[in-house]
Write an enzyme that holds these catalytic residues in place. Structure first.
Site, PDB file in Angstrom:
ATOM      1  N   HIS A 241      -1.615  25.030  -8.781  1.00 21.13           N
ATOM      2  CA  HIS A 241      -0.458  24.227  -9.150  1.00 21.13           C
ATOM      3  C   HIS A 241       0.198  24.898 -10.350  1.00 21.13           C
ATOM      4  CE1 HIS A 241       0.865  19.923  -7.992  1.00 21.13           C
ATOM      5  NE2 HIS A 241       0.994  20.746  -6.996  1.00 21.13           N
TER       6      HIS A 241
ATOM      7  N   HIS B 286       5.112  29.397   0.249  1.00 19.77           N
ATOM      8  CA  HIS B 286       4.034  28.468  -0.088  1.00 19.77           C
ATOM      9  C   HIS B 286       3.410  27.844   1.159  1.00 19.77           C
ATOM     10  CE1 HIS B 286       1.960  25.582  -2.678  1.00 19.77           C
ATOM     11  NE2 HIS B 286       2.297  24.648  -1.826  1.00 19.77           N
TER      12      HIS B 286
END
Lengths: 716, 80
Positions: free
Chosen positions: A88, A42
């Site tokens: 998200h 990430h």
């Protein structure tokens, strides 16, 4: 025997050895925590970085390209726009309301970190079928989370797009794009500079929110055990964010910050190391100065916490008191937690003990870089060798089935929950091809479109991804805005599978080619890998967010609801193509096998369509991009929104549903004649039916009620 | 039979409502306030007289609808 700590934190043995190599010793626990998060997929883009350099990123109007918190482009006359897109996905699956809400909060911080005031948000979202109650729960939770945060913080949500497919059932996609506006002199960057300057942590107290969220949630796949990951969920506080926005904008206005960085994934670890590294400096950080929510937090927890609504500002020692007073005025907590040093070390103290000492830049610059194996996945050969076969002869009935599809039907159930008029800049809001916002006090308008199509990209990632760019460009062009720059959110499966990496590399290539063809630079993006659950990957789902500039804005931009009885309907663009049913909406809605090879887009035709749209946007009352569901749906959308029927000229039944790219529908008054040299007249607006001639007809009223109920009837 | 359900935010999770109330209380002069925690109270009325069964059922209701197990803890007890 338990696993070594580095593996529990998601690090491979090789990565651990690399840390030992950098430090020339075994890492302390807090150091290991920092590397594990900063080197996660990430934060480090370790599987994608090798390919992202392919994107064209330069143009004379690019002020800040990829790598900062947001891309920034020049709009002329001293105005700049900052924009970015983020995902998200995993947090929204764990807790849909808070996951989506904190996604909005995070993207807004990226925008005001650059010195810009956030002016609008878009949310492209994807879920499993609404027939399943769990998907309905996720869908309605995400929509309320976006609305709850966006409305409360006072930034309008102008739409986005939605798709439903069971491949997203256990891995919904929640992407969010934000746009901000600033004057050139307000631009702020993240780099810390000036030895002796102070790092001030502003905003919410640090708690155990999302500890390890980035490494654990975003970088590993879900399985049934993920319920145990629940405690790391982050909770958003939009009012805190609102205070933070105003405080930061005042700090910039008064010239009180040297650099600023928002706290997102990896929290204080990321913000301190990145500000120091970007300025070529080091930093001494004292964790005892951090305002915490719970007294017994370990140094690793404080460093990794992903508590929302926090910023790290670098200020001079002389200004510190003024900055603290300004924070108090806005009722936000502020603590001086560190000092900029000549570097290159980041030193972290906790209760008088040295808990971390490492080269600041090593957390980002020395992150692993993987050239993962790439191979054409097995399904491709079979899919490409098979033709899509569909019986489309009953045109009115097929059209009604398409209008009943929740991805095509009226999305107002979603966007009516969003405040889309805040600031009163909205000229064209949700429910049209692209959004259009005015820049007050000027003749300029900013247009945005977000586009994704996972099903088509699965069958042909390169052509499918290129088409997203062309579609987005056309969507902004129909508002009169010239495509200016793009951001992308690359949602893919597990990169350790060569087939997924193939989808990824093809997709990057397709988008890059399309951007080059239209002269659109990519100024930022986000990669979300590991979107798989129980070993099943999602469709490769790149989502593009395209910004366009209308200068001047059309006096009366085209809308879907301005067709009138007696107007002619024209089609601009080539529709004599094969292969445009593969990956189409009609193939999905009619339940056809997911096969075929979508045809490639045509760069020259794409450019010409954009130019035609730009010219027509200043004169045509209705200008509509032909997208999902093909011509039939595009015509029906105009008829439904305008409340008028249409007598259509004969054409082959399947051509009403094929999704050939680069096509526009234009409505003009009879006496105006053809809107473009290549335009073909395909009908006349009249009466109360959408009349397909020998294929039959459907009343506008029936079409409208089917279209309006597509989402609500599945939820109640 | 009446079953009392108490729902509280899971320990360690952020509670913006509680934090705002705590700040406001301190502003009002209650300087001893260190934190405030909000929760919810629900009474479920059920038929039958098997207390254990009723408690098990209501716990299940909490997990499925009344509470959000991601963010909240709950306790159940029979009201006499």
């Amino acid at each position: 025997m338990s696993e070594p700590i580095h593996r529990q934190l998601g690090m491979t043995d090789g990565e651990y050895d690399a840390v030992v190599g950098i430090l020339e010793r075994e890492p302390r626990p807090a150091e290991l925590a920092m590397y594990s998060v900063m080197w996660s997929e990430h934060c480090s883009y370790k599987s994608s970085r090798a390919w992202l350099g392919r994107f064209p990123t330069e143009a004379p109007w690019v002020v800040v390209g990829p790598g900062e918190n947001a891309g920034v482009v020049d709009l002329g006359d001293g105005w700049l726009a900052a924009f970015r897109i983020e995902s998200h996905n995993h947090p929204s699956f764990v807790e849909p309301y808070q996951g989506a809400a904190t996604g909005v909060g995070g993207i807004l911080r990226d925008i005001f970190t650059m010195g810009a005031r956030p002016i609008a948000v878009w949310d492209p979202i994807r879920f499993g079928s609404l027939d399943d109650p769990k998907n309905r729960y996720l869908f309605s939770g995400v929509v309320s989370g976006i609305a709850g945060y966006g409305n409360a913080v006072g930034v309008p949500t102008l739409g986005g797009e939605v798709e439903f497919d069971d491949v997203y059932a256990k891995n919904p996609l929640v992407n969010v794009m934000a746009l901000g506006l600033l004057r050139r002199e307000q631009l702020v960057l993240s780099a810390a500079s000036g030895v002796g300057n102070i790092a001030v942590l502003l905003g919410a107290a640090t708690g155990r929110d999302g500890i390890g969220g980035a490494s654990i949630l975003a970088s590993a796949s879900f399985d049934e055990a993920s319920a145990e990951k629940r405690p790391s969920v982050q909770v958003g506080d939009p009012f805190e964010e609102k205070k933070l926005i105003e405080a930061c904008l005042e700090l910039y206005d008064r010239g009180l910050v040297v650099g600023i960085q928002d706290l997102g994934a990896a929290g204080i670890s990321c913000a301190t190391s990145e500000s120091a590294a970007n300025g070529g400096m080091g930093m001494d950080v004292d964790l005892d100065r951090v305002h915490v929510r719970e007294a017994d937090m370990t140094p690793g927890e404080i460093l990794m916490s992903e508590s929302q609504e926090r910023m790290l500002a670098i200020v001079t020692p002389e200004d510190l008191d003024v900055v603290l007073a300004l924070a108090a005025k806005w009722e936000i907590d502020a603590s001086a937690i560190g000092t900029v040093t000549a570097g290159p070390q980041l030193k972290v103290m906790h209760r008088g003990e040295l808990v971390a000492e490492l080269p600041a830049a090593s957390l980002s610059d020395d992150a692993p870089l993987y050239h993962r194996p790439v191979a054409v996945p097995e399904y491709i050969e079979t899919a490409w060798a098979t033709e899509v076969e569909l019986d489309l002869r009953d045109v009115p009935n097929v059209l009604l089935q398409l209008l009943d599809d929740p991805a095509i039907g009226d999305a107002s159930w979603i966007y009516e929950q969003y405040d889309h008029q805040l600031f009163l800049n909205t000229v064209i809001g949700p429910g049209h091809d692209g959004s259009l916002l005015r820049i007050k006090g000027t003749d300029k308008g900013l247009a945005v479109s977000t586009d994704g199509n996972g099903r088509r990209c699965y069958l042909e990632p390169r052509a499918g991804s290129a088409r997203l760019v062309y579609e987005a460009a056309l969507n902004v062009a129909v508002t009169g805005a010239k495509p200016l720059a793009m951001v992308d959110n690359l949602n893919f499966g597990n990169p350790e599978k060569p087939g997924v990496m193939w989808q990824f590399t093809e997709s990057v290539e397709g988008m890059s080619e399309a951007c080059e063809a239209l002269g659109i630079p990519v100024v930022g993006g986000n990669v979300s890998f590991y979107n798989e659950t129980d070993g099943v990957d999602i469709f490769p789902t790149p989502v593009v967010g395209l910004l366009g500039l209308a200068d001047p804005m059309p006096q009366s931009p085209p809308r879907l609801d301005r067709a009138e009885d007696g107007m002619d309907l024209w089609l601009v663009g080539d529709d004599e193509r094969d292969g445009d049913l593969a990956g189409s909406a009609v193939a999905r809605v009619l339940g056809a096998p997911h096969v075929g090879r979508p045809a490639s887009p045509d760069p020259a035709a794409a450019r010409s369509a954009v130019e035609t749209a730009l010219a027509l946007a200043h004169v045509a009352p209705v200008l509509h991009d032909v997208g999902r569901g093909g011509l039939a749906v595009a015509v029906a959308e105009i008829c439904i929104r305008s409340g008028v029927g249409c007598d259509l000229m004969e054409r082959e039944a399947s051509s009403w549903f094929e999704e050939s790219p680069h096509r526009l529908l234009v409505a003009t008054a009879k006496e105006d004649g053809p809107p473009a040299a290549s335009a073909k007249r395909i009908g006349t607006f009249t009466g109360t039916n959408i009349d397909f001639g020998t294929h039959g007809s459907v009343s506008v009223a029936d079409a409208a009620s089917t279209w309006r109920q597509a989402i609500p009837r599945r939820l109640h | 039979m009446k079953i009392q359900v108490e729902i509280t935010r899971r320990p360690g999770l952020r509670d913006p409502e509680g934090a705002t109330a705590a700040r406001a209380l301190r502003d009002l002069g209650f300087t001893s306030v260190s934190d405030v925690h909000f929760g919810r109270s629900i009474v479920v009325e059920v038929d039958g007289d098997d207390r254990d069964q009723a408690l098990t059922d209501v716990e299940d209701m909490c997990r499925k609808l009344l509470a959000n197990p991601v963010l909240e803890d709950f306790t159940v007890e029979v009201l006499d």
